[in-house]
Enzyme design. Structure first.
Site, PDB file in Angstrom:
ATOM      1  N   ASP A 165      24.893  -2.824 -29.797  1.00  0.00           N
ATOM      2  CA  ASP A 165      25.032  -3.352 -31.153  1.00  0.00           C
ATOM      3  C   ASP A 165      24.977  -2.204 -32.167  1.00  0.00           C
ATOM      4  OD1 ASP A 165      25.296  -5.397 -33.029  1.00  0.00           O
ATOM      5  OD2 ASP A 165      23.127  -5.572 -33.307  1.00  0.00           O
ATOM      6  N   HIS A 166      25.913  -2.196 -33.092  1.00  0.00           N
ATOM      7  CA  HIS A 166      25.968  -1.174 -34.145  1.00  0.00           C
ATOM      8  C   HIS A 166      25.920   0.257 -33.610  1.00  0.00           C
ATOM      9  CE1 HIS A 166      25.924  -3.918 -37.520  1.00  0.00           C
ATOM     10  NE2 HIS A 166      25.012  -4.629 -36.874  1.00  0.00           N
ATOM     11  N   HIS A 218      21.976  -8.876 -42.660  1.00  0.00           N
ATOM     12  CA  HIS A 218      20.968  -8.765 -41.607  1.00  0.00           C
ATOM     13  C   HIS A 218      19.567  -9.042 -42.146  1.00  0.00           C
ATOM     14  CE1 HIS A 218      24.219  -6.024 -40.025  1.00  0.00           C
ATOM     15  NE2 HIS A 218      23.989  -6.775 -38.979  1.00  0.00           N
ATOM     16  N   GLY A 219      18.773  -9.770 -41.361  1.00  0.00           N
ATOM     17  CA  GLY A 219      17.371  -9.991 -41.736  1.00  0.00           C
ATOM     18  C   GLY A 219      17.135 -11.393 -42.263  1.00  0.00           C
ATOM     19  N   HIS A 238      27.776 -11.289 -38.043  1.00  0.00           N
ATOM     20  CA  HIS A 238      26.458 -10.642 -37.968  1.00  0.00           C
ATOM     21  C   HIS A 238      25.506 -11.379 -38.902  1.00  0.00           C
ATOM     22  CE1 HIS A 238      27.190  -6.718 -35.765  1.00  0.00           C
ATOM     23  NE2 HIS A 238      28.345  -7.357 -35.706  1.00  0.00           N
ATOM     24  N   SER A 286      20.774 -15.120 -38.226  1.00  0.00           N
ATOM     25  CA  SER A 286      19.486 -15.810 -38.394  1.00  0.00           C
ATOM     26  C   SER A 286      19.437 -16.534 -39.726  1.00  0.00           C
ATOM     27  CB  SER A 286      18.328 -14.795 -38.349  1.00  0.00           C
ATOM     28  OG  SER A 286      18.301 -14.145 -37.109  1.00  0.00           O
ATOM     29  N   ASN A 295      25.748 -12.997 -33.908  1.00  0.00           N
ATOM     30  CA  ASN A 295      24.616 -12.112 -33.600  1.00  0.00           C
ATOM     31  C   ASN A 295      23.318 -12.649 -34.182  1.00  0.00           C
ATOM     32  OD1 ASN A 295      26.548 -10.402 -32.596  1.00  0.00           O
ATOM     33  ND2 ASN A 295      26.015  -8.668 -33.895  1.00  0.00           N
ATOM     34  N   VAL A 296      22.289 -12.653 -33.351  1.00  0.00           N
ATOM     35  CA  VAL A 296      20.980 -13.090 -33.813  1.00  0.00           C
ATOM     36  C   VAL A 296      19.915 -12.083 -33.394  1.00  0.00           C
ATOM     37  CG1 VAL A 296      19.220 -14.890 -33.628  1.00  0.00           C
ATOM     38  CG2 VAL A 296      21.626 -15.516 -33.615  1.00  0.00           C
ATOM     39  N   THR A 340      16.737 -11.317 -35.953  1.00  0.00           N
ATOM     40  CA  THR A 340      15.498 -11.687 -36.638  1.00  0.00           C
ATOM     41  C   THR A 340      14.862 -12.972 -36.087  1.00  0.00           C
ATOM     42  OG1 THR A 340      16.412 -10.650 -38.604  1.00  0.00           O
ATOM     43  CG2 THR A 340      14.554 -12.115 -38.955  1.00  0.00           C
TER      44      THR A 340
HETATM   45  P1  13P Z   1      19.831 -10.971 -37.884  1.00  0.00           P
HETATM   46  O1  13P Z   1      18.675 -10.093 -37.513  1.00  0.00           O
HETATM   47  O2  13P Z   1      19.903 -11.245 -39.321  1.00  0.00           O
HETATM   48  O3  13P Z   1      19.880 -12.200 -37.042  1.00  0.00           O
HETATM   49  O4  13P Z   1      21.152 -10.125 -37.556  1.00  0.00           O
HETATM   50  C1  13P Z   1      21.386  -9.704 -36.265  1.00  0.00           C
HETATM   51  C2  13P Z   1      22.623  -8.906 -36.193  1.00  0.00           C
HETATM   52  O5  13P Z   1      23.589  -9.173 -36.873  1.00  0.00           O
HETATM   53  C3  13P Z   1      22.636  -7.798 -35.258  1.00  0.00           C
HETATM   54  O6  13P Z   1      23.808  -7.075 -35.312  1.00  0.00           O
END
Ligand code: 13P
Length: 274
Positions: free
Chosen positions: A81-82, A174-175, A203, A206, A225-226, A228
């Site tokens: 990821d990233h 994110h977060g 992305h 959450s 993508n999850v 958090t």
């Molecule tokens: P969250 O932590 O907001 O769920 O995002 C995860 C994410 O996009 C990882 O690439």
């Protein structure tokens, strides 16, 4: 059953759902996701942040993920990821990843294209599909959202880089959100059309409302993508009880709910074993 990113996203297309991609930080996290995947029969992506994959912890978490995937009868992927750059991408291949994200989204467009193209070429030699990012998905704690993905740029980006999936900025971050995000569904649809129906990645999964998840999937989101949502129950459990088994249980419980949201919300119960 280990498969690669392109194959698992093809399954999402076929079933009309999105594949949940869970960020795993520890063996407990991996095992919590494994139990939820076993119970639901859902195809899943286990992923590691580039920063983690590059530490010695990553050397321990990667085999745990591969063992989890070996225990699952359904398709599953280990994904970077990233990915911060080409060295990180190469190291991810060495760890056995079957999907890789290269995130050059903070660079100017030409450099993002050049870096992503190189990653896709290198990964292509060993049959590892690549996810790129265009526009920039920022952090929920920031006041200002990242740059939305431009439709015309997306068309060019995909043609020139050869990516198998594209992370798009369509309103998420994110977060932990202060306020539930508003997704630009029309933009998802437009990017999807402009890129020849390439699987799109959401992305910051959450805390998105179920209705948006469903509409996002219908518009072209194939991977969500999850991070958090699993990290917080894990950390809370450890803080409260300092008990890894309890923490694993908490990850499993939340993960199972999320799997059901992502797959059931798409109206495709058939993909779930139960
Ligand atoms: P969250 O932590 O907001 O769920 O995002 C995860 C994410 O996009 C990882 O690439």
């Amino acid at each position: 059953m280990l498969t690669d990113l392109r194959s698992i996203l093809a399954l999402a297309e076929e079933k009309g759902c999105a594949i949940p991609a869970f960020n795993c930080y520890t063996q407990e996290c991996v095992m919590g996701v494994l139990e939820a995947a076993k119970e639901t029969g859902a195809p899943v992506i286990f992923q590691m942040f580039s920063r983690l994959a590059d530490t010695n912890d990553g050397n321990f978490v990667a085999p745990a993920i591969l063992e989890a995937i070996r225990q699952l009868p359904q398709p599953a992927v280990m994904h970077l990821d990233h990915g911060a750059g080409i060295p990180e991408v190469v190291r991810a291949i060495r760890l056995g990843m079957t999907g890789v994200m290269i995130d050059a989204s903070t660079l100017p467009l030409e450099e993002n294209i050049a870096t992503t193209k190189l990653a896709a070429e290198l990964c292509g030699y060993v049959g590892v599909p690549v996810e790129g990012e265009l526009g920039h998905v920022g952090a929920a704690k920031d006041e200002v959202l990242g740059n939305y993905t431009d439709v015309a740029e997306a068309e060019r980006f995909v043609k020139e880089t050869g990516v198998s999936a594209l992370a798009v900025m369509v309103g998420t971050a994110h977060g932990r959100y202060k306020k539930a995000p508003v997704l630009d569904i029309q933009r998802i649809r437009d990017i999807r059309e402009a890129t020849g129906k390439l699987p799109l990645v959401l992305h910051g999964g959450s805390g998105i409302e179920n209705d948006y998840i469903l509409r996002g999937i219908k518009a072209g989101i194939a991977k969500i993508n999850v991070g958090t949502e699993l990290r917080q129950p894990y950390e809370r459990a450890m803080r409260e009880k300092n008990d890894v088994e309890y923490a694993r249980e908490c990850v499993y419980t939340r993960c199972r709910e999320l799997i059901r949201d992502f797959l059931h919300t798409a109206g495709d119960a058939e993909i779930l074993a139960k």
